[in-house]
Design a protein around this motif. Structure first.
Motif, PDB file in Angstrom:
ATOM      1  N   LYS A  53       0.841  -1.209   0.000  1.00 26.95           N
ATOM      2  CA  LYS A  53       0.000   0.000   0.000  1.00 26.95           C
ATOM      3  C   LYS A  53       0.872   1.253   0.000  1.00 26.95           C
ATOM      4  O   LYS A  53       0.643   2.193  -0.770  1.00 26.95           O
ATOM      5  CB  LYS A  53      -0.918  -0.021   1.220  1.00 26.95           C
ATOM      6  CG  LYS A  53      -1.803   1.183   1.363  1.00 26.95           C
ATOM      7  CD  LYS A  53      -2.633   1.068   2.636  1.00 26.95           C
ATOM      8  CE  LYS A  53      -3.086   2.417   3.108  1.00 26.95           C
ATOM      9  NZ  LYS A  53      -3.622   2.387   4.454  1.00 26.95           N
ATOM     10  N   GLN A  54       1.889   1.273   0.856  1.00 26.37           N
ATOM     11  CA  GLN A  54       2.773   2.434   0.948  1.00 26.37           C
ATOM     12  C   GLN A  54       3.584   2.628  -0.337  1.00 26.37           C
ATOM     13  O   GLN A  54       3.755   3.746  -0.813  1.00 26.37           O
ATOM     14  CB  GLN A  54       3.702   2.283   2.152  1.00 26.37           C
ATOM     15  CG  GLN A  54       2.960   2.348   3.462  1.00 26.37           C
ATOM     16  CD  GLN A  54       3.813   1.944   4.650  1.00 26.37           C
ATOM     17  OE1 GLN A  54       4.695   1.097   4.544  1.00 26.37           O
ATOM     18  NE2 GLN A  54       3.538   2.549   5.799  1.00 26.37           N
ATOM     19  N   TRP A  55       4.088   1.531  -0.895  1.00 30.36           N
ATOM     20  CA  TRP A  55       4.827   1.586  -2.147  1.00 30.36           C
ATOM     21  C   TRP A  55       3.943   2.150  -3.256  1.00 30.36           C
ATOM     22  O   TRP A  55       4.362   3.022  -4.022  1.00 30.36           O
ATOM     23  CB  TRP A  55       5.336   0.198  -2.514  1.00 30.36           C
ATOM     24  CG  TRP A  55       5.931   0.083  -3.880  1.00 30.36           C
ATOM     25  CD1 TRP A  55       5.306  -0.382  -4.998  1.00 30.36           C
ATOM     26  CD2 TRP A  55       7.258   0.422  -4.293  1.00 30.36           C
ATOM     27  NE1 TRP A  55       6.160  -0.341  -6.076  1.00 30.36           N
ATOM     28  CE2 TRP A  55       7.362   0.148  -5.659  1.00 30.36           C
ATOM     29  CE3 TRP A  55       8.359   0.937  -3.623  1.00 30.36           C
ATOM     30  CZ2 TRP A  55       8.531   0.362  -6.384  1.00 30.36           C
ATOM     31  CZ3 TRP A  55       9.527   1.152  -4.342  1.00 30.36           C
ATOM     32  CH2 TRP A  55       9.612   0.867  -5.697  1.00 30.36           C
ATOM     33  N   GLY A  56       2.725   1.637  -3.324  1.00 32.87           N
ATOM     34  CA  GLY A  56       1.805   2.099  -4.359  1.00 32.87           C
ATOM     35  C   GLY A  56       1.506   3.577  -4.240  1.00 32.87           C
ATOM     36  O   GLY A  56       1.576   4.320  -5.236  1.00 32.87           O
ATOM     37  N   LEU A  57       1.190   4.029  -3.050  1.00 29.02           N
ATOM     38  CA  LEU A  57       0.878   5.441  -2.855  1.00 29.02           C
ATOM     39  C   LEU A  57       2.096   6.320  -3.142  1.00 29.02           C
ATOM     40  O   LEU A  57       1.974   7.366  -3.796  1.00 29.02           O
ATOM     41  CB  LEU A  57       0.369   5.675  -1.428  1.00 29.02           C
ATOM     42  CG  LEU A  57      -0.085   7.098  -1.116  1.00 29.02           C
ATOM     43  CD1 LEU A  57      -1.189   7.556  -2.064  1.00 29.02           C
ATOM     44  CD2 LEU A  57      -0.557   7.177   0.334  1.00 29.02           C
TER      45      LEU A  57
END
Length: 151
Positions: free
Chosen positions: A17-21
């Motif tokens: 999730k953090q990588w994507g954002l």
């Protein structure tokens, strides 16, 4: 809740999730720079949006199933089966990640003087590399914690 696979899955998807954002934000900024960085940024933005959405949906489903397991609506055999399915998906994805890495590298190396193609290839390579690491490490952790050794 430490022995709840779905709670583990919920927390394990947070880095995706953090990588994507981060890729959505960074990729959006990079698209403002012409040439190599615009196309690198387009890859980051596109892949990041998909990763972020997959993580959001996956975390939501894991949270619901974690609650069901605690409430007794699911049993440990269902959690074990889910762990095996998730590990299988991660291993298949790791194989696909190798293809992404190879195709990104190929595109980068064959692009010649085309900065847009080099940026696209480098972007695909970086996304594939992260996903290979993420999928492989998570599959190994699931194997270690949730899949009993075969007799």
């Amino acid at each position: 809740m430490n022995d709840n696979f779905f709670a583990f899955q919920y927390h394990a998807l947070k880095p995706l999730k953090q990588w994507g954002l981060g890729n959505v934000i960074g990729g959006t900024i990079l698209t403002l720079i012409p040439g190599f960085w615009r196309h690198f940024g387009l890859q980051a933005l596109s892949w990041g949006a998909i990763d972020w959405l997959l993580a959001i949906v996956g975390r939501r489903q894991a949270l619901l199933k974690a609650e069901d397991l605690v409430a007794g609506d699911l049993d440990e055999s269902a959690a074990h089966a889910a762990a095996e399915r998730f590990r299988t998906i991660l291993l298949i994805n790791a194989g696909l990640d190798l293809l992404y890495i190879a195709s990104g590298l190929w595109l980068f190396r064959t692009a010649g003087e085309r900065a847009d193609r080099r940026g696209m290839g480098a972007g695909i390579f970086v996304q594939g590399l992260f996903l290979l690491l993420f999928d492989s490490i998570l599959a190994a952790e699931i194997n270690r914690r949730w899949i009993p050794p075969s007799p």
